[in-house]
Design a protein around this motif. Structure first.
Motif, short mmCIF file in Angstrom:
data_model
loop_
_atom_site.label_atom_id
_atom_site.label_comp_id
_atom_site.label_asym_id
_atom_site.label_seq_id
_atom_site.Cartn_x
_atom_site.Cartn_y
_atom_site.Cartn_z
N GLU A 56 0.84 -1.21 0.00
CA GLU A 56 0.00 0.00 0.00
C GLU A 56 0.87 1.26 0.00
O GLU A 56 0.57 2.24 -0.68
N HIS A 57 1.96 1.22 0.75
CA HIS A 57 2.89 2.36 0.80
C HIS A 57 3.45 2.67 -0.59
O HIS A 57 3.52 3.83 -1.00
N LYS B 193 0.72 4.18 -2.82
CA LYS B 193 0.43 5.58 -2.45
C LYS B 193 1.53 6.52 -2.94
O LYS B 193 1.26 7.68 -3.27
N ASN B 194 2.76 6.04 -2.97
CA ASN B 194 3.91 6.88 -3.34
C ASN B 194 4.40 6.62 -4.75
O ASN B 194 5.50 7.03 -5.11
#
Length: 66
Positions: free
Chosen positions: A32-33, A36-37
């Motif tokens: 997920e990180h 998102k980035n």
């Protein structure tokens, strides 16, 4: 190109790998990180790729790279 491949893998780590009970890979995905980035990661890789190509071009112009 090996540098770009290496940087790409580093930028996308960690990668989530799902296996079954036998250890066979079922799914490979991004965290997920990372998702998102992703825009920032993509921009950094694009900049890296651009700089590598500029350096390669310069070395070729100086006849230091064939």
């Amino acid at each position: 190109m090996a540098y770009l491949a290496s940087e790409s893998i580093k930028a996308l780590n960690p990668i989530e790998v799902t296996t079954d009970g036998k250890g066979e890979v079922i799914k490979v995905g991004l965290t997920e990180h990372t998702i998102k980035n992703f825009h920032a990661i993509k921009e950094r890789l694009f900049d890296f790729f651009f700089r590598i190509n500029m350096l390669k071009s310069t070395l070729m112009n100086l006849n230091l790279l064939s």
